[in-house]
Scaffold this motif. Structure first.
Motif, mmCIF file in Angstrom:
data_model
loop_
_atom_site.group_PDB
_atom_site.id
_atom_site.type_symbol
_atom_site.label_atom_id
_atom_site.label_comp_id
_atom_site.label_asym_id
_atom_site.label_seq_id
_atom_site.Cartn_x
_atom_site.Cartn_y
_atom_site.Cartn_z
ATOM 1 N N SER A 181 0.727 -1.199 0.054
ATOM 2 C CA SER A 181 0.081 0.119 -0.049
ATOM 3 C C SER A 181 1.421 1.410 -0.174
ATOM 4 O O SER A 181 0.514 2.525 -0.299
ATOM 5 C CB SER A 181 -1.039 -0.027 1.400
ATOM 6 N N SER A 182 1.774 1.091 -0.073
ATOM 7 C CA SER A 182 3.236 2.215 -0.003
ATOM 8 C C SER A 182 2.647 2.981 1.429
ATOM 9 O O SER A 182 2.436 4.962 0.501
ATOM 10 C CB SER A 182 3.021 2.926 -1.519
ATOM 11 N N ASN A 183 2.358 3.347 2.812
ATOM 12 C CA ASN A 183 1.710 4.162 3.484
ATOM 13 C C ASN A 183 3.473 4.341 3.998
ATOM 14 O O ASN A 183 2.360 5.277 5.120
ATOM 15 C CB ASN A 183 0.433 3.598 4.068
ATOM 16 N N PHE A 184 4.441 4.208 3.908
ATOM 17 C CA PHE A 184 5.687 4.771 4.617
ATOM 18 C C PHE A 184 6.216 5.444 3.777
ATOM 19 O O PHE A 184 6.393 4.794 2.619
ATOM 20 C CB PHE A 184 6.362 2.785 5.376
ATOM 21 N N TYR A 185 6.833 6.059 4.337
ATOM 22 C CA TYR A 185 8.419 6.978 3.865
ATOM 23 C C TYR A 185 8.978 7.063 4.826
ATOM 24 O O TYR A 185 9.364 6.847 5.300
ATOM 25 C CB TYR A 185 7.396 8.639 3.157
ATOM 26 N N ALA A 186 10.247 7.721 3.801
ATOM 27 C CA ALA A 186 11.446 7.675 4.165
ATOM 28 C C ALA A 186 11.578 9.253 4.087
ATOM 29 O O ALA A 186 11.344 10.271 3.282
ATOM 30 C CB ALA A 186 12.753 7.145 3.571
ATOM 31 N N PHE A 187 12.327 10.040 5.122
ATOM 32 C CA PHE A 187 12.590 11.359 5.268
ATOM 33 C C PHE A 187 13.658 11.749 6.172
ATOM 34 O O PHE A 187 14.142 11.281 6.632
ATOM 35 C CB PHE A 187 11.580 12.772 5.274
ATOM 36 N N ILE A 188 14.235 13.062 5.499
ATOM 37 C CA ILE A 188 15.756 13.455 6.213
ATOM 38 C C ILE A 188 15.781 15.056 6.351
ATOM 39 O O ILE A 188 15.508 15.685 4.793
ATOM 40 C CB ILE A 188 16.788 12.934 5.594
ATOM 41 N N ASN A 189 15.776 15.513 7.127
ATOM 42 C CA ASN A 189 15.544 17.401 6.952
ATOM 43 C C ASN A 189 16.852 18.141 7.017
ATOM 44 O O ASN A 189 17.653 19.069 6.155
ATOM 45 C CB ASN A 189 15.154 17.870 8.415
ATOM 46 N N GLY A 190 18.337 17.100 7.318
ATOM 47 C CA GLY A 190 19.919 17.803 7.290
ATOM 48 C C GLY A 190 20.145 16.842 7.480
ATOM 49 O O GLY A 190 20.214 15.439 8.288
#
Length: 560
Positions: A181-190
């Motif tokens: 379902s692709s309900n999870f994401y990766a992220f990075i601010n800095g």
């Protein structure tokens, strides 16, 4: 020879300039000093006053043919942090990578996270893995879960030490948790990368003095920290003092936190802000001067001291080796002879140092020093929850003059396993679906059950009607073509010339019709049918991921 006023003023100005310049210049100048503000372009001022450069069109972010779907996004304007690197994020449902062409040697790698409701990702959760080459830095990690119980903290920094070999690039890859379902994401601010001296924390075999090699507590005499290992900074504490900001560090931009949340005992806090540390046993960039201006000791009561400890409790993950660095500096000018302040060091309830004496190590007061220890935190059993409190205990020796102990600072690092893993217990955690998806799934299931129930009820009613009609047809054939259900004629018997029926038989027939037609007549008077309507709404197209998103809304209506 007398100086003219102009010459005197010039000399005084030059002297003040030299003092100011010396105090502002860090003791270590990093060859690699990268501060990347993810999800934006241009330069931005950070919370610490440094410049952060955007990753859009930078040489560190791979081109689109390698990173197909990551986008930039901003947190809500009413967010708690409004300075770089927390004002934008690189965020994606798909894997993305940064590549850093850096120099040979060990580096600080710091990852900055600000979990927020990012535009286009409101109905999803952050849950992902971070890799640096062959090292697994974080696995099944969620910044929002890490900060869920914190009322005051809204940002998170993860610090690592990674060695880069010659002709090697430093790759950082962010991989969302994979679901259909692709309900999870990766992220990075800095992302921050700072070079460090090769022996600041590493102690490779054959490249360092034997006394600088960490003691392996409860194991073999020494533990070499080779360049094939990665380190994860767990805690860096200013014992007895306040916060030391990254800009107050020696050029590595480390943050030193107060130890008050982890100190478990009593004692006193000696403080000497006028102390000018004399660096003869260690390099002057090892720690900032502020660290040695304060300490914790046990106090002036020898009898009480001998019955207690100075104790710190630090939460860690079990199943890893940990580097524990203890910083010392004798700041009491009255103690300058060997044997005056002698104590024992226990780490995780194991003997680490039997005869600790700062003057014995440094030969004089006011001289900083540190001792390194490595301890293995084993899992207690299959049902162990992987959480452990690493204890550091200092106990005075009875043969010391003052029966006291002292400590100025603590650093704790998790060491990677032979397979390169640094991930803690969260790596075994299976994420739950986002609340929005759960609600949608629950509503869909409810609608499905109602539809099935309605269909079954309708089939039962239809089958009953067919059975009654079939029975009536059979009886009509038996008694003649002029037969009609009694319900239609309200109980009156009708006789025709060609078909006369005895009264007793007619009575029996009426009873039979009442049995089979009764329920059917009730249904005729009011048939209860349940119908379900579902609506499909596709209000927008998700331009953040480049793919369309269908949002299903199911409404259940019951009609009578």
């Amino acid at each position: 020879m007398r100086l003219t006023p102009i010459v005197f003023v010039f000399c005084l100005f030059f002297l003040l300039y030299q003092i100011t310049e010396t105090s502002l210049t860090p003791r270590y100048i990093a060859v690699d000093h990268i501060t990347l503000n993810c999800g934006t372009s241009g330069n931005s001022k950070g919370l610490d006053g440094r410049d952060w450069s955007g990753d859009i069109n930078s040489k560190f972010f791979l081109p689109k043919e390698h990173n197909l779907k990551p986008k930039s996004s901003k947190p809500p304007k009413e967010g708690f942090v409004q300075r770089a690197p927390y004002t934008t994020a690189r965020i994606s449902y798909s894997q993305f990578t940064y590549v850093y062409p850096v120099t040979l040697g060990p580096k600080f790698v710091r990852l900055f996270f600000h979990p927020a409701s990012y535009s286009g990702f409101e109905g999803s959760k952050d849950f992902f893995t971070v890799k640096a080459g062959s090292f697994i830095l974080l696995r099944n990690f969620s910044a929002s879960i890490n900060l869920a119980d914190s009322l005051h903290e809204h940002t998170l920094v993860k610090e690592f030490c990674i060695n880069v070999e010659e002709n090697q690039k430093l790759n950082l890859t962010f991989i969302p948790f994979s679901t259909t379902s692709s309900n999870f994401y990766a992220f990075i601010n800095g992302i921050e990368i700072i070079s460090m001296p090769e022996h600041l924390y590493y102690s490779p075999k054959g490249q360092i003095q034997s006394e600088k090699v960490p003691v392996y507590v409860g194991q073999s005499p020494q533990f070499y920290i080779n360049y094939s290992m990665a380190l994860n900074m767990v805690f860096r504490l200013n014992v007895g003092g306040g916060l030391i900001s990254p800009m107050e560090d020696t050029g590595f931009f480390r943050e030193w936190s107060p130890d008050s949340d982890y100190f478990l005992g009593g004692g006193v806090i000696p403080h000497n802000p006028s102390l000018i540390p004399k660096y003869s046993e260690i390099r002057n960039y090892t720690a900032p001067d502020d660290l040695y201006w304060s300490a914790r000791s046990m106090g002036p009561n020898p009898a009480k001291n001998l019955q207690s400890n100075l104790t710190w409790g630090i939460p860690v993950d079990s199943g890893f080796n940990y580097l524990v660095r203890l910083h010392f500096c004798e700041i009491d000018s009255n103690i300058n002879v060997v044997g005056e302040r002698r104590f024992i060091i226990y780490i995780d309830y194991q003997l680490a140092e039997e005869n600790a004496d700062v003057i014995l190590w440094t030969y004089n007061s006011g001289k900083p020093f540190y001792k390194d220890y490595v301890v293995m935190i084993r899992k207690k059993g299959v049902e162990d929850n992987d959480n452990h409190i690493l204890s550091i205990d200092l106990h005075p020796r009875s043969d010391g003059t003052f029966n006291d102990a002292i400590l100025n600072g603590v650093e704790v690092f998790k060491l990677s396993k032979p397979d390169g893993n640094l991930a803690g217990p969260s790596s075994e955690m299976v994420p739950s679906l986002p609340a929005a998806s759960t609600a949608k799934e629950s509503k869909t299931k409810k609608t499905t059950l109602i539809s099935i129930g309605s269909g079954v009820s309708f089939l039962v009613v239809l089958t009953s009607m067919c059975c009654v009609l079939l029975l009536e047809l059979r009886k009509a054939k038996r008694y003649g073509s002029n037969y009609c259900p009694l319900s239609k004629y309200k109980g009156k018997s009708t006789r025709t010339k060609g078909s006369e029926m005895p009264e007793d038989i007619l009575s029996l027939h009426a009873a039979a019709i009442e049995v089979y037609c009764g329920p059917l007549l009730e249904l005729d008077s009011g048939i209860g049918l349940t119908t379900t309507n579902s609506r499909l709404i596709n209000p927008d197209s998700d331009i953040v991921t480049g793919t369309s998103r269908d949002i299903f809304t199911g409404n259940s209506n019951t009609k009578t």
